[in-house]
Design a protein around this motif. Sequence first.
Motif, short mmCIF file in Angstrom:
data_model
loop_
_atom_site.label_atom_id
_atom_site.label_comp_id
_atom_site.label_asym_id
_atom_site.label_seq_id
_atom_site.Cartn_x
_atom_site.Cartn_y
_atom_site.Cartn_z
N UNK A 285 31.53 7.91 10.64
CA UNK A 285 31.50 6.55 10.09
C UNK A 285 32.43 5.62 10.86
N UNK A 286 32.72 5.96 12.10
CA UNK A 286 33.55 5.10 12.95
C UNK A 286 32.65 4.05 13.61
N UNK A 287 32.88 2.74 13.38
CA UNK A 287 31.99 1.71 13.92
C UNK A 287 31.98 1.68 15.45
N UNK A 288 30.78 1.46 15.99
CA UNK A 288 30.65 1.31 17.46
C UNK A 288 29.81 0.07 17.81
N UNK A 289 29.17 -0.54 16.83
CA UNK A 289 28.38 -1.74 17.05
C UNK A 289 29.15 -3.00 16.73
N UNK A 290 28.63 -4.14 17.16
CA UNK A 290 29.33 -5.43 16.99
C UNK A 290 29.49 -5.82 15.53
N UNK B 177 28.01 10.05 22.88
CA UNK B 177 28.65 10.61 21.70
C UNK B 177 30.15 10.46 21.75
N UNK B 178 30.76 10.75 20.61
CA UNK B 178 32.22 10.61 20.51
C UNK B 178 32.84 11.98 20.22
N UNK B 179 32.70 12.86 21.20
CA UNK B 179 33.34 14.17 21.09
C UNK B 179 34.85 14.02 21.04
N UNK B 180 35.37 13.08 21.84
CA UNK B 180 36.81 12.80 21.90
C UNK B 180 37.04 11.31 21.63
N UNK B 181 38.24 10.98 21.16
CA UNK B 181 38.54 9.58 20.86
C UNK B 181 38.34 8.68 22.08
N UNK B 182 38.63 9.23 23.25
CA UNK B 182 38.51 8.44 24.48
C UNK B 182 37.06 8.09 24.80
N UNK B 183 36.10 8.78 24.15
CA UNK B 183 34.67 8.51 24.39
C UNK B 183 34.20 7.22 23.71
N UNK B 184 34.93 6.78 22.70
CA UNK B 184 34.41 5.71 21.86
C UNK B 184 34.09 4.44 22.65
N UNK C 99 30.64 2.24 22.84
CA UNK C 99 30.61 0.82 22.48
C UNK C 99 30.00 0.00 23.62
N UNK C 100 30.44 0.27 24.84
CA UNK C 100 29.94 -0.47 26.00
C UNK C 100 28.45 -0.21 26.23
N UNK C 101 28.02 1.03 26.03
CA UNK C 101 26.62 1.38 26.24
C UNK C 101 25.71 0.68 25.23
N UNK C 102 26.13 0.66 23.98
CA UNK C 102 25.33 -0.02 22.94
C UNK C 102 25.29 -1.52 23.21
N UNK C 103 26.41 -2.07 23.62
CA UNK C 103 26.45 -3.51 23.94
C UNK C 103 25.46 -3.84 25.04
N UNK C 104 25.38 -2.97 26.06
CA UNK C 104 24.46 -3.19 27.17
C UNK C 104 23.01 -3.10 26.68
#
Length: 302
Positions: A23-28, A274-281, A285-290
């Motif tokens: 449930x961690x947001x990744x969209x705008x 995916x967000x296997x690690x926190x650094x992936x988030x 986010x950038x991929x969805x924005x694109x």
Amino acid sequence: MKDITLVIMAAGMGSRYGGLKQIDPIGANGEIILDYSVYDAIEAGFDKVVFVIKHEIEEDFKEIMQGKYEGKIKVEYAYQDINNLPEGYSVPEGRTKPWGTGHAVLSCDGIIDGPFAVINADDYYGKETFRLIYNELKENKNDNEFCMVGFKIENTLTENGHVARGVCQTDAEGNLTDIVERTKIALRDGKIMFTEDDGESWSELQRGSTVSMNCWGFSCMMMTELRNRFSAFLDRNTDNMLKCEYFLPFVVDDLLKEGKISVKVMDTTEKWYGVTYKEDKQHVVDAIKKKIENGIYPEKLW
């Protein structure tokens, strides 16, 4: 025709990620990864979605989901409970985590009565994935014919650590013949490598290799098999009851080896996020924005 259902496994707490990544947001507008999966599933034609969660996250999860998909797709919940065991079995002292992905799907017993697909909540699969699996489930009339969407290994990696993937072998007709779980795959000096001895030695995986991202299509036969085989799994693991997991791909592999099923592998060139690690988030986010900029998704999904 019975509903074609999408099962989304969302019970894992995300130990490597360090939080409740489902449930961690990744969209705008606060969208989470599974919002995009549900959106793509609705577009593909799915009738119902079942979220498999744990009671411990129910309040937070339902608060995020509340009314979001109303009027767009049927929604139900299933609960993966560590105490949900066959009669005569009990949770050993010290066991805290559920019993794996096979157990997660088994939690839907009684909710699903038709063909269904299974995905992870924290993986982005892409539109083509849902079109492929929905169309196959819709057309398939044989209970013993399953399917899966296979990804190219190079499209499923993170630069922030190792991942676990099921490496698949297929026959000339594109049917699955073998699936081998590689629990530590990583990029090393531009090569795709895996280790089975905690990094003491590494072997190369060829680019273009097909891997499973837990994106399966099943008939109700799978639910019956999961139910019937769970006790035998527990019996085989009496010495490992604190850590053993009833993995979905292992059950598929057993059924294949017994000649009870066939599994059609449908290849996709979609890129996994995916967000296997926190650094992936941020990468997600950038991929969805694109994708929004390219018109693949609206800026606001719901």
